[in-house]
Design an enzyme around this catalytic site. Structure first.
Site, PDB file in Angstrom:
ATOM      1  N   LYS A 104      10.389  -5.626 -27.953  1.00 38.52           N
ATOM      2  CA  LYS A 104      10.149  -4.634 -29.001  1.00 38.52           C
ATOM      3  C   LYS A 104      11.485  -4.187 -29.616  1.00 38.52           C
ATOM      4  O   LYS A 104      12.554  -4.493 -29.075  1.00 38.52           O
ATOM      5  CB  LYS A 104       9.369  -3.462 -28.389  1.00 38.52           C
ATOM      6  CG  LYS A 104       7.973  -3.884 -27.883  1.00 38.52           C
ATOM      7  CD  LYS A 104       7.229  -2.727 -27.230  1.00 38.52           C
ATOM      8  CE  LYS A 104       5.821  -3.155 -26.794  1.00 38.52           C
ATOM      9  NZ  LYS A 104       5.074  -2.030 -26.174  1.00 38.52           N
ATOM     10  N   TYR A 133      -2.688  -4.855 -32.226  1.00 36.22           N
ATOM     11  CA  TYR A 133      -3.021  -3.641 -31.466  1.00 36.22           C
ATOM     12  C   TYR A 133      -4.374  -3.053 -31.865  1.00 36.22           C
ATOM     13  O   TYR A 133      -4.602  -1.857 -31.671  1.00 36.22           O
ATOM     14  CB  TYR A 133      -1.912  -2.595 -31.642  1.00 36.22           C
ATOM     15  CG  TYR A 133      -0.658  -2.857 -30.817  1.00 36.22           C
ATOM     16  CD1 TYR A 133      -0.727  -3.021 -29.435  1.00 36.22           C
ATOM     17  CD2 TYR A 133       0.606  -2.902 -31.419  1.00 36.22           C
ATOM     18  CE1 TYR A 133       0.416  -3.241 -28.670  1.00 36.22           C
ATOM     19  CE2 TYR A 133       1.756  -3.118 -30.660  1.00 36.22           C
ATOM     20  CZ  TYR A 133       1.656  -3.285 -29.283  1.00 36.22           C
ATOM     21  OH  TYR A 133       2.786  -3.494 -28.521  1.00 36.22           O
ATOM     22  N   PHE A 156      -1.873   7.947 -30.678  1.00 35.35           N
ATOM     23  CA  PHE A 156      -0.508   7.432 -30.791  1.00 35.35           C
ATOM     24  C   PHE A 156      -0.401   6.175 -31.667  1.00 35.35           C
ATOM     25  O   PHE A 156       0.694   5.652 -31.884  1.00 35.35           O
ATOM     26  CB  PHE A 156       0.094   7.153 -29.404  1.00 35.35           C
ATOM     27  CG  PHE A 156      -0.679   6.146 -28.575  1.00 35.35           C
ATOM     28  CD1 PHE A 156      -0.530   4.782 -28.781  1.00 35.35           C
ATOM     29  CD2 PHE A 156      -1.566   6.580 -27.594  1.00 35.35           C
ATOM     30  CE1 PHE A 156      -1.237   3.861 -28.034  1.00 35.35           C
ATOM     31  CE2 PHE A 156      -2.279   5.654 -26.827  1.00 35.35           C
ATOM     32  CZ  PHE A 156      -2.118   4.296 -27.046  1.00 35.35           C
ATOM     33  N   ARG A 192       3.014 -10.017 -16.823  1.00 37.86           N
ATOM     34  CA  ARG A 192       2.852  -8.555 -16.837  1.00 37.86           C
ATOM     35  C   ARG A 192       3.459  -7.912 -15.592  1.00 37.86           C
ATOM     36  O   ARG A 192       3.938  -6.782 -15.653  1.00 37.86           O
ATOM     37  CB  ARG A 192       1.373  -8.179 -17.006  1.00 37.86           C
ATOM     38  CG  ARG A 192       0.940  -8.373 -18.462  1.00 37.86           C
ATOM     39  CD  ARG A 192      -0.502  -8.045 -18.691  1.00 37.86           C
ATOM     40  NE  ARG A 192      -0.858  -6.650 -18.533  1.00 37.86           N
ATOM     41  CZ  ARG A 192      -0.811  -5.721 -19.490  1.00 37.86           C
ATOM     42  NH1 ARG A 192      -0.371  -6.035 -20.700  1.00 37.86           N
ATOM     43  NH2 ARG A 192      -1.199  -4.497 -19.248  1.00 37.86           N
ATOM     44  N   THR A 209       2.633  -0.154 -17.881  1.00 40.74           N
ATOM     45  CA  THR A 209       2.779   0.319 -19.267  1.00 40.74           C
ATOM     46  C   THR A 209       3.679   1.557 -19.361  1.00 40.74           C
ATOM     47  O   THR A 209       4.546   1.634 -20.224  1.00 40.74           O
ATOM     48  CB  THR A 209       1.388   0.650 -19.846  1.00 40.74           C
ATOM     49  OG1 THR A 209       0.564  -0.514 -19.744  1.00 40.74           O
ATOM     50  CG2 THR A 209       1.483   1.089 -21.293  1.00 40.74           C
ATOM     51  N   ARG A 238      10.510  -2.933 -17.233  1.00 37.07           N
ATOM     52  CA  ARG A 238      10.350  -1.531 -17.640  1.00 37.07           C
ATOM     53  C   ARG A 238      10.851  -0.592 -16.549  1.00 37.07           C
ATOM     54  O   ARG A 238      11.450   0.451 -16.837  1.00 37.07           O
ATOM     55  CB  ARG A 238       8.886  -1.253 -17.977  1.00 37.07           C
ATOM     56  CG  ARG A 238       8.425  -1.909 -19.279  1.00 37.07           C
ATOM     57  CD  ARG A 238       6.916  -1.921 -19.360  1.00 37.07           C
ATOM     58  NE  ARG A 238       6.384  -2.389 -20.631  1.00 37.07           N
ATOM     59  CZ  ARG A 238       5.106  -2.705 -20.811  1.00 37.07           C
ATOM     60  NH1 ARG A 238       4.235  -2.613 -19.800  1.00 37.07           N
ATOM     61  NH2 ARG A 238       4.682  -3.122 -21.991  1.00 37.07           N
ATOM     62  N   ASN A 278       8.818   1.225 -24.563  1.00 35.88           N
ATOM     63  CA  ASN A 278       8.790   0.529 -23.276  1.00 35.88           C
ATOM     64  C   ASN A 278       9.225  -0.931 -23.353  1.00 35.88           C
ATOM     65  O   ASN A 278       8.849  -1.743 -22.513  1.00 35.88           O
ATOM     66  CB  ASN A 278       7.421   0.708 -22.598  1.00 35.88           C
ATOM     67  CG  ASN A 278       6.282   0.095 -23.371  1.00 35.88           C
ATOM     68  OD1 ASN A 278       6.490  -0.483 -24.441  1.00 35.88           O
ATOM     69  ND2 ASN A 278       5.075   0.187 -22.840  1.00 35.88           N
ATOM     70  N   HIS A 327       6.306  -6.379 -24.724  1.00 28.61           N
ATOM     71  CA  HIS A 327       4.856  -6.601 -24.711  1.00 28.61           C
ATOM     72  C   HIS A 327       4.549  -7.873 -23.935  1.00 28.61           C
ATOM     73  O   HIS A 327       5.297  -8.844 -24.027  1.00 28.61           O
ATOM     74  CB  HIS A 327       4.328  -6.761 -26.145  1.00 28.61           C
ATOM     75  CG  HIS A 327       2.954  -7.368 -26.179  1.00 28.61           C
ATOM     76  ND1 HIS A 327       1.813  -6.621 -25.978  1.00 28.61           N
ATOM     77  CD2 HIS A 327       2.541  -8.662 -26.317  1.00 28.61           C
ATOM     78  CE1 HIS A 327       0.760  -7.434 -26.011  1.00 28.61           C
ATOM     79  NE2 HIS A 327       1.179  -8.670 -26.216  1.00 28.61           N
ATOM     80  N   GLU A 329      -3.147 -14.023 -29.529  1.00 27.19           N
ATOM     81  CA  GLU A 329      -1.851 -13.485 -29.951  1.00 27.19           C
ATOM     82  C   GLU A 329      -0.889 -14.607 -30.352  1.00 27.19           C
ATOM     83  O   GLU A 329      -0.122 -14.467 -31.305  1.00 27.19           O
ATOM     84  CB  GLU A 329      -1.254 -12.622 -28.827  1.00 27.19           C
ATOM     85  CG  GLU A 329      -2.045 -11.330 -28.619  1.00 27.19           C
ATOM     86  CD  GLU A 329      -1.613 -10.520 -27.395  1.00 27.19           C
ATOM     87  OE1 GLU A 329      -0.598 -10.863 -26.749  1.00 27.19           O
ATOM     88  OE2 GLU A 329      -2.296  -9.523 -27.091  1.00 27.19           O
TER      89      GLU A 329
HETATM   90  P1  DAT Z   1       0.607  -2.697 -22.449  1.00 29.19           P
HETATM   91  O1  DAT Z   1       1.725  -2.763 -23.465  1.00 29.19           O
HETATM   92  O2  DAT Z   1       1.164  -2.468 -21.060  1.00 29.19           O
HETATM   93  O3  DAT Z   1      -0.340  -3.845 -22.532  1.00 29.19           O
HETATM   94  P2  DAT Z   1      -1.429  -1.139 -23.823  1.00 29.19           P
HETATM   95  O4  DAT Z   1      -1.911  -2.431 -24.365  1.00 29.19           O
HETATM   96  O5  DAT Z   1      -2.405  -0.231 -23.159  1.00 29.19           O
HETATM   97  O6  DAT Z   1      -0.224  -1.376 -22.764  1.00 29.19           O
HETATM   98  O7  DAT Z   1      -0.724  -0.302 -24.963  1.00 29.19           O
HETATM   99  C1  DAT Z   1       0.090  -0.971 -25.907  1.00 29.19           C
HETATM  100  C2  DAT Z   1       1.312  -0.135 -26.185  1.00 29.19           C
HETATM  101  O8  DAT Z   1       0.935   1.101 -26.768  1.00 29.19           O
HETATM  102  C3  DAT Z   1       2.116   0.250 -24.933  1.00 29.19           C
HETATM  103  O9  DAT Z   1       2.999  -0.768 -24.527  1.00 29.19           O
HETATM  104  C4  DAT Z   1       2.801   1.483 -25.383  1.00 29.19           C
HETATM  105  C5  DAT Z   1       1.800   2.127 -26.313  1.00 29.19           C
HETATM  106  N1  DAT Z   1       1.027   3.145 -25.576  1.00 29.19           N
HETATM  107  C6  DAT Z   1       0.012   2.906 -24.713  1.00 29.19           C
HETATM  108  N2  DAT Z   1      -0.467   4.039 -24.207  1.00 29.19           N
HETATM  109  C7  DAT Z   1       0.262   5.034 -24.772  1.00 29.19           C
HETATM  110  C8  DAT Z   1       0.263   6.452 -24.678  1.00 29.19           C
HETATM  111  N3  DAT Z   1      -0.589   7.091 -23.880  1.00 29.19           N
HETATM  112  N4  DAT Z   1       1.176   7.133 -25.419  1.00 29.19           N
HETATM  113  C9  DAT Z   1       2.032   6.495 -26.238  1.00 29.19           C
HETATM  114  N5  DAT Z   1       2.090   5.162 -26.390  1.00 29.19           N
HETATM  115  C10 DAT Z   1       1.220   4.448 -25.660  1.00 29.19           C
HETATM  116 MG    MG Z   2      -1.630  -4.428 -24.030  1.00 28.07          MG
END
Ligand code: DAT
Ligand code: MG
Length: 151
Positions: free
Chosen positions: A11, A51, A59, A87, A93, A104, A114, A117, A128
């Site tokens: 990112k 996303y 968010f 992962r 996350t 992370r 973070n 991805h 993807e």
């Molecule tokens: P991951 O990236 O571990 O697959 P995710 O798909 O649930 O996690 O979410 C995608 C991204 O969105 C994550 O890397 C960071 C952001 N994100 C997720 N939950 C969040 C939250 N509660 N507050 C802020 N950003 C968040």
């Molecule tokens: Mg994800």
């Protein structure tokens, strides 16, 4: 031959902090095979598709803006159980819950920044990869190293 593939993206914070090499190194060290890599500014429409499962979350606008705040590095890695293990290499996350030793866990503190991805299922990985590398990835067989890594 293990053909499972995953989409890993450094990112904008990871690129700006100079962690691209570190992240690549961890996937290389583990033994995974790089089959695509590109640095680019992510397009908004593609990010929204990537996303889409999070589009209802509060968010979401911040997430899309963050992902456009600088260039990202998109990669495709291949190998045995690379989706799940990828992962594990990234960590949880929320970086405050990511184990030390993970990317992370070692390099960040905020869920909104973070660093990286990783696809969460084989099926999502393939979607993807199509989304981010529409022209396809490089097909190559890593005969010598694979014979040392795999039975
Ligand atoms: P991951 O990236 O571990 O697959 P995710 O798909 O649930 O996690 O979410 C995608 C991204 O969105 C994550 O890397 C960071 C952001 N994100 C997720 N939950 C969040 C939250 N509660 N507050 C802020 N950003 C968040
Ligand atoms: Mg994800």
């Amino acid at each position: 031959e293990y053909t499972e593939r995953t989409y890993i993206m450094v990112k904008p914070d990871g690129v700006e902090r100079g962690l691209v090499g570190e992240i690549i190194k961890r996937f290389e060290n583990k033994g995974y095979q790089l089959v695509a890599i590109e640095l680019f500014k992510a397009e908004k429409t593609i990010l929204e598709e990537h996303y889409k499962d999070l589009s209802g979350r509060s968010f979401f606008p911040r997430l899309i803006a963050y992902m456009q705040s600088g260039p990202v590095v998109g990669m495709v890695w291949q190998g045995k159980e690379v989706v799940k293990t990828g992962r594990l290499l990234l960590g949880a996350t929320n970086p405050l819950e990511s184990a030390p030793g993970t990317i992370r866990g070692d390099f960040c503190v905020d869920v909104g920044q973070n660093l990286c991805h990783g696809s969460d299922s084989v099926q999502n990985a393939e979607s993807e990869i199509k989304l981010w590398f529409p022209r396809g990835v490089t097909q190559w067989k890593r005969e010598r190293l694979d014979s040392l890594l795999y039975e």
